[in-house]
Design a protein around this motif. Sequence first.
Motif, short mmCIF file in Angstrom:
data_model
loop_
_atom_site.label_atom_id
_atom_site.label_comp_id
_atom_site.label_asym_id
_atom_site.label_seq_id
_atom_site.Cartn_x
_atom_site.Cartn_y
_atom_site.Cartn_z
N ILE A 111 0.75 -1.16 0.03
CA ILE A 111 0.13 0.42 -0.04
C ILE A 111 1.38 1.32 0.12
O ILE A 111 0.86 1.77 -1.00
CB ILE A 111 -0.79 0.36 1.30
CG1 ILE A 111 -1.87 -1.06 1.00
CG2 ILE A 111 -1.77 1.19 1.16
CD1 ILE A 111 -3.15 -1.07 2.57
N ASP A 112 2.17 1.03 0.99
CA ASP A 112 2.89 2.22 0.72
C ASP A 112 3.14 2.43 -0.41
O ASP A 112 3.80 3.89 -0.61
CB ASP A 112 4.16 2.03 1.95
CG ASP A 112 4.48 3.28 1.53
OD1 ASP A 112 4.88 4.36 2.40
OD2 ASP A 112 6.33 2.74 1.74
N TYR A 113 3.51 1.31 -1.15
CA TYR A 113 4.40 1.71 -2.45
C TYR A 113 3.59 2.16 -3.02
O TYR A 113 4.22 3.03 -4.35
CB TYR A 113 5.30 0.20 -2.73
CG TYR A 113 6.21 0.80 -3.71
CD1 TYR A 113 7.13 1.41 -4.55
CD2 TYR A 113 5.50 0.09 -5.36
CE1 TYR A 113 7.72 1.43 -5.95
CE2 TYR A 113 6.53 0.47 -6.62
CZ TYR A 113 6.80 1.60 -6.16
OH TYR A 113 7.96 1.29 -7.67
N LEU A 114 2.55 2.11 -2.96
CA LEU A 114 1.98 1.54 -4.39
C LEU A 114 1.52 3.26 -4.23
O LEU A 114 0.80 4.01 -5.39
CB LEU A 114 0.47 0.63 -4.25
CG LEU A 114 0.67 -0.78 -5.30
CD1 LEU A 114 -0.47 -1.24 -5.04
CD2 LEU A 114 0.99 -0.13 -6.42
N GLU A 115 0.67 4.01 -2.92
CA GLU A 115 0.83 5.67 -2.85
C GLU A 115 1.57 6.44 -3.19
O GLU A 115 1.33 7.67 -4.19
CB GLU A 115 0.70 5.80 -1.05
CG GLU A 115 -0.62 5.36 -1.31
CD GLU A 115 -0.88 5.18 0.55
OE1 GLU A 115 0.27 5.97 1.32
OE2 GLU A 115 -1.63 5.24 1.00
#
Length: 304
Positions: free
Chosen positions: A179-183
């Motif tokens: 989730i962090d990387y996709l944000e």
Amino acid sequence: MHSCMDWRSVTFDWNRARAFLVTAEEGSLSAAARALGMTQPTLGRQVTALEEELGLVLFERVGRGLVLTQAGTQLMGHVRAMGEAAVGVSLAASGQAQAASGHVAVTASEVYSSWLMPRIARRLRDVAPGITLEVVASNEIRDLRRREADIAIRNARPEEPDLIAKRVGEDEGTFYGSIDYLERLGPITDPADLARAEFIGFADNTQFMEALQKRGIPVTPAQFPVLTSSHTVHWEMARMGVGLGTVPCGLGDAAPEMRRVLPDVTFRFPIWLVAHRELRTSPRVRIVWDLLAEALPELLSHPE
């Protein structure tokens, strides 16, 4: 032949049913005949006899292979259940499973070894507590003829004529990101957007890159900041937000911190069980084989 039938009036010949089942699993009469150790004409006669007995057309010929008709697909589920029940009845009646003992080595990829094999091992402890299971976690193809393992879970059918192979299902994988990387990456709506993504690569990354490029995904060597020969390390890197990872959907979907990047872009691949012909004479190997053949399709369909 008729298009429908009264199931209550049928007297079933299991030998014919088994011929149908293996032919459906193998996709051709020649492959099924090799798997069953009989001649192709004999197998063909059994399948034809079953069609005449049931009043149904079970296969259509497509090129050199056979494809199930709608009636054949419906029958497949019933016959497969019969086969699994027959194995269970046989083992229960003889007490073979409980009495079986000895060592059985199963080789599978690192992902399947860590994700699926613990569930298989738990079931085996209930069915045959005397069997010692060794899981050979390796992404390399182990040589069964040299007894590097008794059973292999593979994504391709072996070409060696002295091996027994059975296709037990199909799996699919796709891209996952934390989730962090996709944000940080921003919206990804089509494969072209992946040109700005970073990926976790493999030690021999050329083949992986070529496969992605054939799917219309524009990747370059510069987009792979981390390479690893380990699929479990690959997955852990993706979970930590280093880049996008590629894993089976059942594994990726179960991780709450991960999301599919392009849900409609998936990679499908077959699942084969492979063993040496000793399978026919070794009760302990046969028990593990039958358990894998029954459990793997279920685990892949309902991974949680």
